[in-house]
Design an enzyme around this catalytic site. Structure first.
Site, short mmCIF file in Angstrom:
data_model
loop_
_atom_site.label_atom_id
_atom_site.label_comp_id
_atom_site.label_asym_id
_atom_site.label_seq_id
_atom_site.Cartn_x
_atom_site.Cartn_y
_atom_site.Cartn_z
N GLU A 1 -6.04 -10.66 -1.89
CA GLU A 1 -6.88 -10.50 -0.68
C GLU A 1 -8.36 -10.39 -1.05
OE1 GLU A 1 -5.53 -7.31 1.88
OE2 GLU A 1 -3.42 -7.70 1.45
N HIS B 1 -10.36 -6.13 -2.67
CA HIS B 1 -11.46 -6.05 -1.71
C HIS B 1 -12.66 -5.44 -2.45
CE1 HIS B 1 -9.00 -7.35 1.59
NE2 HIS B 1 -8.08 -6.46 1.26
N ASP C 1 -12.20 -10.36 -1.38
CA ASP C 1 -13.43 -10.64 -0.65
C ASP C 1 -14.51 -9.75 -1.25
OD1 ASP C 1 -12.64 -8.23 0.62
OD2 ASP C 1 -12.12 -9.23 2.49
N GLU D 1 0.82 -1.22 0.00
CA GLU D 1 0.00 0.00 0.00
C GLU D 1 0.85 1.27 0.00
OE1 GLU D 1 -2.76 -0.65 3.24
OE2 GLU D 1 -3.49 -2.50 2.35
N ASN E 1 2.26 -4.92 -3.15
CA ASN E 1 0.86 -5.31 -2.96
C ASN E 1 0.03 -4.05 -2.74
OD1 ASN E 1 -1.04 -7.53 -2.56
ND2 ASN E 1 -1.11 -6.93 -0.39
#
Ligand code: 9MR
Length: 359
Positions: A276, A247, A278, A170, A211
């Protein structure tokens, strides 16, 4: 109805599984990641293997220790695991130069027992930093020494055992600038290259990733991230890939958007990974919302499957029993492909169907 031959295979598998797993003793298991529980349908990893893609999940050491069913489901479904918190800076170096690897060791040992690969997450981030560092008022020379020593110790400990590292997490903000964090403030933009160099030195075989979240669709942040990794490559920084956190909410990002962004990074000669994923919903989730969620998971996975640069598709946990969403987004949840009792949801079935369809 199963054919007799299949029934024999299933019975043989059951005996083998009983012999290796024992009476619910997860620690004795030696089954391969692609081996499903004998009575269940093939897991996601078994279906993904022919595509050259690893299906992954984030994992928590404390839940692994407390609940054998949690580990059993992971071993039956997945091929790669990411410690959700146990490899971050504060947990691994709670005091300067004093490391605590107990939880991370447990996750890596679990993975090795089951033949699962591991993604290491994460070495350089603006969150989950220990107070000795955030309040230490270290100058650039000392901060650089802290960064290098941390990476050497953590990556070095798992040399040859962690396949991919999220070296920097990030680093870009919503406007496309480098994120204003402790590392940038004290060290300047060179901290990113420095971190990758230190990781490469500590484990030359590991694949090293930047990432990032919210780069799954076009925009200033995605553009800046692509420009950043292109620049790092041109400077000779040892970066191997970009992780797309993904996300999501139902329909956003679309599979098309994600595929386009994966392609941009792939064209630079870099690997990509969905790291990641979801898809959060308002809770309680309605059947219609679960169907939209399933469709989104299917689209995101298909984007990875059709882009040759994408070899990993990981979700941020697998069960609605354990997810970061409820704390961060009050009123939302139900974001993962298995329910709270580890039963497959429509999302898991949609991903399995996508993997079968493309064989
Ligand atoms: O899921 C993680 C949660 O348990 C932690 O409390 C949180 C701390 O900031 O980090 C969560 O994981 C984050 C990941 O490390 C980086 N990308 C965003 C994830 C969700 O916040």
């Amino acid at each position: 109805m199963r054919s007799p031959a299949v029934a024999v295979l299933v019975a043989a598998g059951l005996v083998a599984a009983m012999a290796t797993v024992g009476c619910g003793d997860d620690t004795a298991a030696r089954t391969a990641p692609s081996t499903p529980a004998a009575t269940e349908a093939p897991g996601l990893q078994a279906l993904a293997a022919p595509h050259g893609v690893r299906m992954g999940t984030a994992v928590r050491a404390n839940v692994l220790a407390a609940d054998p069913g949690y580990g059993r489901t992971i071993a039956a479904q997945y091929g790669i695991v990411t410690p959700e918190n146990d490899l971050k800076f504060a947990p691994t170096e709670p005091q300067r130069g004093r490391f605590d690897f107990a939880a991370a060791d447990a996750v890596v040992a679990f993975a090795e027992r089951h033949g699962l690969a591991v993604r290491g997450h994460t070495l350089v981030w603006h969150r989950q930093l220990p107070a000795w560092l955030t309040e230490g008022r270290f100058d650039a020379r000392e901060t650089r020494a802290v960064l290098r020593a941390h990476i050497a110790a953590v990556v070095g400990r798992y040399r040859g055992r962690i396949a991919q590292w999220d070296v920097v997490n990030e680093a870009v903000d919503e406007d496309g600038r480098l994120r204003d964090n402790l590392w940038l403030r004290v060290l300047g933009p060179g901290y990113i290259g420095d971190a990758f160099q230190a990781a490469r030195a500590a484990d030359p075989e590991a694949r090293l990733f930047l990432n990032e979240f919210a780069i799954e669709a076009p925009g200033p942040k995605a553009d800046a991230t692509v420009a950043l990794v292109a620049r790092l490559r041109a400077e000779g920084v040892p970066i191997d890939g970009v992780g797309f956190q993904a996300h999501a909410t139902p329909g956003a990002p679309s599979g098309e958007a994600l595929a386009g962004q994966l392609r941009r990074v792939g064209r630079l000669g870099l690997e990509t990974a969905v790291t990641e994923a979801d898809v959060r919903l308002d809770v309680p989730a309605t059947p219609a919302a679960l169907a939209r969620q399933a469709n989104t998971y299917r689209q995101l996975l298909e984007a990875c499957l059709r882009e040759p640069s994408c070899h990993t598709f990981a979700t941020w946990g697998f069960t609605d029993a354990w997810s970061w969403i409820a704390k961060t987004f009050p009123g939302q949840g139900a974001a993962l492909p298995f329910d709270e009792r580890y039963r497959p949801k429509p999302a898991q079935r949609a991903m399995a169907a996508a993997l079968r369809a493309r064989r």
